[in-house]
Write a protein that holds these residues in place. Structure first.
Motif, PDB file in Angstrom:
ATOM      1  N   LYS A 159       8.178 -38.299  52.872  1.00 19.78           N
ATOM      2  CA  LYS A 159       6.877 -38.223  52.203  1.00 19.78           C
ATOM      3  C   LYS A 159       6.741 -36.982  51.323  1.00 19.78           C
ATOM      4  N   GLN A 160       7.596 -35.991  51.539  1.00 17.93           N
ATOM      5  CA  GLN A 160       7.472 -34.734  50.808  1.00 17.93           C
ATOM      6  C   GLN A 160       7.936 -34.836  49.353  1.00 17.93           C
ATOM      7  N   ILE A 161       8.729 -35.863  49.028  1.00 19.17           N
ATOM      8  CA  ILE A 161       9.325 -35.961  47.692  1.00 19.17           C
ATOM      9  C   ILE A 161       9.091 -37.349  47.107  1.00 19.17           C
ATOM     10  N   PRO A 162       9.110 -37.474  45.780  1.00 19.89           N
ATOM     11  CA  PRO A 162       8.955 -38.783  45.154  1.00 19.89           C
ATOM     12  C   PRO A 162      10.060 -39.746  45.593  1.00 19.89           C
ATOM     13  N   PRO A 163       9.755 -41.036  45.684  1.00 20.93           N
ATOM     14  CA  PRO A 163      10.725 -42.014  46.188  1.00 20.93           C
ATOM     15  C   PRO A 163      12.045 -42.032  45.425  1.00 20.93           C
ATOM     16  N   GLN A 164      12.019 -41.741  44.121  1.00 15.97           N
ATOM     17  CA  GLN A 164      13.255 -41.792  43.342  1.00 15.97           C
ATOM     18  C   GLN A 164      14.233 -40.692  43.709  1.00 15.97           C
ATOM     19  N   PHE A 165      13.792 -39.731  44.514  1.00 15.21           N
ATOM     20  CA  PHE A 165      14.658 -38.628  44.915  1.00 15.21           C
ATOM     21  C   PHE A 165      15.220 -38.804  46.322  1.00 15.21           C
ATOM     22  N   ALA A 166      15.180 -40.024  46.842  1.00 20.27           N
ATOM     23  CA  ALA A 166      15.735 -40.295  48.176  1.00 20.27           C
ATOM     24  C   ALA A 166      16.300 -41.708  48.205  1.00 20.27           C
ATOM     25  N   ALA A 167      17.179 -41.957  49.173  1.00 17.08           N
ATOM     26  CA  ALA A 167      17.720 -43.308  49.339  1.00 17.08           C
ATOM     27  C   ALA A 167      16.601 -44.267  49.722  1.00 17.08           C
ATOM     28  N   GLU A 175      27.139 -33.136  44.693  1.00 21.43           N
ATOM     29  CA  GLU A 175      27.091 -34.371  43.903  1.00 21.43           C
ATOM     30  C   GLU A 175      26.664 -35.542  44.776  1.00 21.43           C
ATOM     31  N   ILE A 176      26.223 -36.615  44.135  1.00 21.31           N
ATOM     32  CA  ILE A 176      25.695 -37.756  44.869  1.00 21.31           C
ATOM     33  C   ILE A 176      26.780 -38.635  45.465  1.00 21.31           C
ATOM     34  N   ALA A 177      27.915 -38.806  44.771  1.00 20.66           N
ATOM     35  CA  ALA A 177      28.913 -39.796  45.181  1.00 20.66           C
ATOM     36  C   ALA A 177      29.423 -39.608  46.607  1.00 20.66           C
ATOM     37  N   PRO A 178      29.773 -38.387  47.041  1.00 23.69           N
ATOM     38  CA  PRO A 178      30.283 -38.239  48.412  1.00 23.69           C
ATOM     39  C   PRO A 178      29.281 -38.659  49.484  1.00 23.69           C
ATOM     40  N   VAL A 179      27.994 -38.394  49.258  1.00 20.93           N
ATOM     41  CA  VAL A 179      26.975 -38.788  50.223  1.00 20.93           C
ATOM     42  C   VAL A 179      26.811 -40.301  50.226  1.00 20.93           C
ATOM     43  N   LEU A 180      26.873 -40.923  49.062  1.00 16.46           N
ATOM     44  CA  LEU A 180      26.782 -42.378  48.994  1.00 16.46           C
ATOM     45  C   LEU A 180      27.946 -43.037  49.723  1.00 16.46           C
ATOM     46  N   THR A 181      29.117 -42.408  49.666  1.00 18.85           N
ATOM     47  CA  THR A 181      30.272 -42.939  50.391  1.00 18.85           C
ATOM     48  C   THR A 181      29.998 -42.971  51.890  1.00 18.85           C
ATOM     49  N   LEU A 182      29.445 -41.894  52.430  1.00 19.28           N
ATOM     50  CA  LEU A 182      29.135 -41.844  53.862  1.00 19.28           C
ATOM     51  C   LEU A 182      28.020 -42.819  54.218  1.00 19.28           C
ATOM     52  N   ALA A 183      27.032 -42.922  53.345  1.00 19.21           N
ATOM     53  CA  ALA A 183      25.927 -43.847  53.602  1.00 19.21           C
ATOM     54  C   ALA A 183      26.424 -45.287  53.625  1.00 19.21           C
ATOM     55  N   LEU A 203      29.975 -42.626  34.215  1.00 21.54           N
ATOM     56  CA  LEU A 203      29.530 -43.854  34.864  1.00 21.54           C
ATOM     57  C   LEU A 203      28.197 -44.341  34.305  1.00 21.54           C
ATOM     58  N   THR A 204      27.390 -43.411  33.837  1.00 23.75           N
ATOM     59  CA  THR A 204      26.151 -43.795  33.167  1.00 23.75           C
ATOM     60  C   THR A 204      26.455 -44.557  31.882  1.00 23.75           C
ATOM     61  N   ILE A 205      27.467 -44.104  31.154  1.00 26.70           N
ATOM     62  CA  ILE A 205      27.882 -44.806  29.939  1.00 26.70           C
ATOM     63  C   ILE A 205      28.387 -46.204  30.278  1.00 26.70           C
ATOM     64  N   ASP A 214      17.248 -44.339  32.527  1.00 28.00           N
ATOM     65  CA  ASP A 214      16.734 -44.965  33.746  1.00 28.00           C
ATOM     66  C   ASP A 214      17.910 -45.419  34.613  1.00 28.00           C
ATOM     67  N   ILE A 215      18.541 -44.451  35.237  1.00 27.67           N
ATOM     68  CA  ILE A 215      19.741 -44.678  36.046  1.00 27.67           C
ATOM     69  C   ILE A 215      19.481 -44.161  37.455  1.00 27.67           C
ATOM     70  N   THR A 216      19.785 -44.973  38.460  1.00 24.42           N
ATOM     71  CA  THR A 216      19.610 -44.552  39.846  1.00 24.42           C
ATOM     72  C   THR A 216      20.900 -43.906  40.370  1.00 24.42           C
ATOM     73  N   PRO A 217      20.804 -43.135  41.454  1.00 21.00           N
ATOM     74  CA  PRO A 217      22.027 -42.579  42.038  1.00 21.00           C
ATOM     75  C   PRO A 217      23.055 -43.651  42.389  1.00 21.00           C
ATOM     76  N   GLU A 218      22.578 -44.807  42.870  1.00 23.88           N
ATOM     77  CA  GLU A 218      23.498 -45.876  43.221  1.00 23.88           C
ATOM     78  C   GLU A 218      24.252 -46.403  42.001  1.00 23.88           C
ATOM     79  N   ASP A 219      23.653 -46.284  40.817  1.00 20.65           N
ATOM     80  CA  ASP A 219      24.316 -46.730  39.583  1.00 20.65           C
ATOM     81  C   ASP A 219      25.514 -45.864  39.230  1.00 20.65           C
ATOM     82  N   ILE A 220      25.509 -44.619  39.677  1.00 27.13           N
ATOM     83  CA  ILE A 220      26.544 -43.664  39.249  1.00 27.13           C
ATOM     84  C   ILE A 220      27.288 -43.069  40.430  1.00 27.13           C
ATOM     85  N   GLY A 221      27.290 -43.777  41.557  1.00 31.19           N
ATOM     86  CA  GLY A 221      27.887 -43.229  42.764  1.00 31.19           C
ATOM     87  C   GLY A 221      29.297 -43.700  43.061  1.00 31.19           C
TER      88      GLY A 221
END
Length: 332
Positions: free
Chosen positions: A105-113, A83-91, A170-172, A310-317
């Motif tokens: 560069k290997q992945i679209p920008p929306q798939f990385a911090a 899940e995204i939340a634990p990584v966002l906590t460390l970041a 959290l999206t809701i 249109d929700i980013t990982p930071e929106d739901i972390g």
């Protein structure tokens, strides 16, 4: 000087290649992702590079807390989370190294911090599993919000402890407000049936315990592999049109700044989104690759047809908020 760079320098002076030096290293991976998925990727990485990987398995949130407790003494080189939340906590604590530009560069920008502190490794979407003998597709609502209404009493299964269910909550909050999210949770508590895991929820729909369940897409394929696609009374309904019920989430990974094997850790992170790494992943699990051009052997609905919100990982972390909402709704 980075520890990895020092190792390569000494090895080269002795006439040993940098690759051979890497083969003498063991990378420590804290893994919250499903064991089978990670094993497939790690085996492919070791086969390609010769680098051994020691895997410490556990719940993603628990592993993140362990890293926080260990501090600079943590043996972890890379953290791979379901899940995204634990990584966002460390970041947020500044504990993650920036991924190499070539990796990003290997992945679209929306798939990385945005700052490169973590990368998405795979994506999954929220769906509705439904029993075709119990309910018609056209009878399913156009929004996940409706499943909390009294008319769905004893008809909907859900997994309140699932990280993706919490992300959906959290999206809701983000789209409709905190009060709407709490009311939705309370409605599910009063009217729904709680399962202890997504596989169990899909199996419950398959057995006819409930007509529908709110799950992640790839669990359907796990059950179908066990009993056969042709025997599946349970099918998937993709809500789409940017509803919270169509949420797309990521399984991310990041390198610990405290790691003494930064070079090899960067190499592993790069492999996760390489063509070989992504193919190993999608061959093992019915999740979406984040690298363009990688084809899954599973019959996934095309990612560009999911129409998620249109929700980013930071929106739901915010895992703390998710837990607070569950407690408020009586689901803790």
């Amino acid at each position: 000087m980075l520890a990895g760079a020092g190792l390569v320098g000494v090895a080269s002076a002795r006439g040993i290649s940098p690759l051979r030096a890497a083969e003498n290293e063991t990378l420590t991976l804290y893994n919250g992702q499903h064991a089978e998925t990670t094993a497939a990727i790690v085996e492919a990485f070791t086969r390609e590079t010769g680098v051994r990987v020691a895997i410490r398995r556990g719940n993603s949130a628990q592993l993140a807390n362990q890293i926080l407790e260990e501090g600079d003494a943590s043996p972890a080189d890379v953290f791979y989370s379901e899940e995204i939340a634990p990584v966002l906590t460390l970041a947020a604590r500044g504990l993650l190294s920036t991924a190499n530009p070539d990796t990003l560069k290997q992945i679209p920008p929306q798939f990385a911090a945005k700052d490169g502190a973590w990368i998405g490794v795979s994506a999954r979407c929220r769906v509705v599993a439904y029993n075709t003998d119990m309910i018609k597709l056209e009878a399913l609502p156009s929004t996940v919000m409706d499943f909390a209404k009294p008319e769905w009493r004893d008809k909907v299964g859900f997994v309140p402890t699932s990280g993706e269910f919490q992300a959906q909550t959290l999206t809701i909050v983000k789209m409709k407000g905190r009060d709407a999210a709490v009311a939705w949770l309370k409605g599910l508590k009063d009217n729904g049936r709680i399962y202890n895991g997504n596989v169990a929820a899909v199996q419950g729909v398959q057995r006819g315990e409930v007509p529908v369940a709110l799950v992640n897409n790839y669990y359907w394929f796990r059950v179908a592999e066990e009993i056969g696609d042709d025997k599946m009374k349970c099918q998937l309904y993709y809500i789409g049109h940017k509803d919270p019920g169509a949420l797309l989430t990521l399984s991310p990974a990041g390198i610990l700044k405290s790691s003494k094997r930064q070079d090899i850790a960067q190499r592993f992170l790069g492999f996760l989104v390489s063509a070989a790494g992504q193919q190993a992943l999608v061959d093992a699990v019915a999740e979406y690759p984040v690298r363009p051009g990688v084809t899954s052997p599973y019959a996934l609905k095309p990612i560009d047809e999911l129409d998620p919100p249109d929700i980013t990982p930071e929106d739901i972390g915010d895992a703390d908020l998710a837990r607070a909402l569950r407690r408020e709704a009586g689901l803790a």
